[in-house]
Motif scaffolding. Structure first.
Motif, short mmCIF file in Angstrom:
data_model
loop_
_atom_site.label_atom_id
_atom_site.label_comp_id
_atom_site.label_asym_id
_atom_site.label_seq_id
_atom_site.Cartn_x
_atom_site.Cartn_y
_atom_site.Cartn_z
N ALA A 82 0.83 -1.20 0.00
CA ALA A 82 0.00 0.00 0.00
C ALA A 82 0.87 1.25 0.00
N ALA A 83 2.00 1.19 0.68
CA ALA A 83 2.91 2.34 0.71
C ALA A 83 3.50 2.60 -0.67
N VAL A 84 3.84 1.54 -1.40
CA VAL A 84 4.40 1.69 -2.74
C VAL A 84 3.34 2.28 -3.68
N VAL A 85 2.12 1.75 -3.64
CA VAL A 85 1.04 2.28 -4.47
C VAL A 85 0.74 3.73 -4.07
N GLY A 86 0.70 3.98 -2.76
CA GLY A 86 0.45 5.34 -2.27
C GLY A 86 1.53 6.31 -2.70
N ALA A 87 2.79 5.88 -2.68
CA ALA A 87 3.89 6.75 -3.10
C ALA A 87 3.80 7.04 -4.60
N LEU A 88 3.39 6.04 -5.37
CA LEU A 88 3.22 6.26 -6.80
C LEU A 88 2.10 7.27 -7.06
N LEU A 89 0.98 7.09 -6.38
CA LEU A 89 -0.12 8.05 -6.50
C LEU A 89 0.30 9.44 -6.02
N LEU A 90 1.06 9.49 -4.93
CA LEU A 90 1.53 10.76 -4.39
C LEU A 90 2.41 11.48 -5.41
N SER A 91 3.24 10.74 -6.11
CA SER A 91 4.08 11.34 -7.15
C SER A 91 3.24 11.92 -8.28
N LEU A 92 2.23 11.16 -8.70
CA LEU A 92 1.36 11.64 -9.79
C LEU A 92 0.57 12.87 -9.39
N VAL A 93 -0.02 12.84 -8.20
CA VAL A 93 -0.82 13.98 -7.73
C VAL A 93 0.08 15.20 -7.53
N SER A 94 1.27 15.00 -6.97
CA SER A 94 2.20 16.12 -6.77
C SER A 94 2.62 16.71 -8.11
N TRP A 95 2.84 15.85 -9.10
CA TRP A 95 3.22 16.32 -10.42
C TRP A 95 2.13 17.22 -11.02
N VAL A 96 0.87 16.78 -10.92
CA VAL A 96 -0.24 17.57 -11.45
C VAL A 96 -0.36 18.90 -10.69
N LEU A 97 -0.26 18.85 -9.37
CA LEU A 97 -0.36 20.08 -8.59
C LEU A 97 0.81 21.03 -8.88
N ASN A 98 1.98 20.49 -9.12
CA ASN A 98 3.13 21.33 -9.47
C ASN A 98 2.96 21.96 -10.85
N LEU A 99 2.30 21.26 -11.77
CA LEU A 99 2.00 21.86 -13.07
C LEU A 99 1.07 23.05 -12.90
N ILE A 100 0.10 22.91 -12.00
CA ILE A 100 -0.88 23.98 -11.77
C ILE A 100 -0.24 25.17 -11.07
N THR A 101 0.61 24.90 -10.09
CA THR A 101 1.20 25.99 -9.30
C THR A 101 2.52 26.50 -9.88
N GLY A 102 2.98 25.94 -10.98
CA GLY A 102 4.24 26.37 -11.59
C GLY A 102 4.31 27.86 -11.84
N PRO A 103 3.29 28.47 -12.44
CA PRO A 103 3.35 29.91 -12.67
C PRO A 103 3.44 30.74 -11.37
N LEU A 104 2.92 30.23 -10.27
CA LEU A 104 3.03 30.95 -9.02
C LEU A 104 4.47 30.97 -8.50
N ARG A 105 5.20 29.92 -8.78
CA ARG A 105 6.59 29.82 -8.30
C ARG A 105 7.50 30.78 -9.04
N SER A 106 7.23 31.00 -10.32
CA SER A 106 8.12 31.86 -11.11
C SER A 106 7.58 33.27 -11.24
N GLY A 107 6.59 33.62 -10.45
CA GLY A 107 6.04 34.97 -10.51
C GLY A 107 5.19 35.21 -11.73
N GLY A 108 4.63 34.14 -12.30
CA GLY A 108 3.75 34.27 -13.46
C GLY A 108 4.46 34.17 -14.79
N GLU A 109 5.80 34.09 -14.77
CA GLU A 109 6.55 34.00 -16.01
C GLU A 109 6.79 32.53 -16.37
N ARG A 110 6.71 32.21 -17.63
CA ARG A 110 7.00 30.86 -18.11
C ARG A 110 8.48 30.79 -18.48
N HIS A 111 9.13 29.71 -18.12
CA HIS A 111 10.54 29.52 -18.49
C HIS A 111 10.68 28.35 -19.42
#
Length: 122
Positions: free
Chosen positions: A93-122
């Motif tokens: 369950a920990a391995v499956v959970g870690a895999l899901l955690l990686s996927l969810v974090s990846w999606v959330l990081n895609l969404i919050t990416g512009p906030l990290r760079s001040g709205g600029e795309r790099h």
């Protein structure tokens, strides 16, 4: 600002995984403070323990063509559960959970990416 945003993203990802997968869950009655604390502990475990275990398990990781890294990620999630309000039903369950955690974090990081760079795309 980036540290706080990373912590919030990690906490949201942990909460999302606990809602999506029954093998990883929070103790009933857990509040947002405990969820954020779990995300902080997971970050510390990944920063301090994972590099050491990654180096020690390098031969196994090479032999399995990198698949042992999934087990290592699961171990980090399981270790986090030992010290927080997070519960994991077993290593699988920990391995499956870690895999899901990686996927969810990846999606959330895609969404919050512009906030990290001040709205600029790099």
């Amino acid at each position: 600002m980036n540290f706080l945003l990373n912590l919030i993203v990690s906490a949201l990802a942990l909460y999302a995984v606990s809602q999506l997968y029954s093998g990883v869950y929070f103790v009933p009655g857990t509040g947002w403070v405990e969820i954020v604390l779990s995300a902080l502990v997971l970050g510390l475990v990944n920063a301090l323990v994972r590099p050491v275990l990654g180096l020690l398990s390098l031969p196994i990781t090479v032999l399995t063509l990198g698949l042992f890294a999934l087990v290592l990620n699961g171990l980090m999630l399981w270790l986090t559960a030992q010290f927080t309000a997070l519960e994991v039903t077993g290593l699988g369950a920990a391995v499956v959970g870690a895999l899901l955690l990686s996927l969810v974090s990846w999606v959330l990081n895609l969404i919050t990416g512009p906030l990290r760079s001040g709205g600029e795309r790099h």
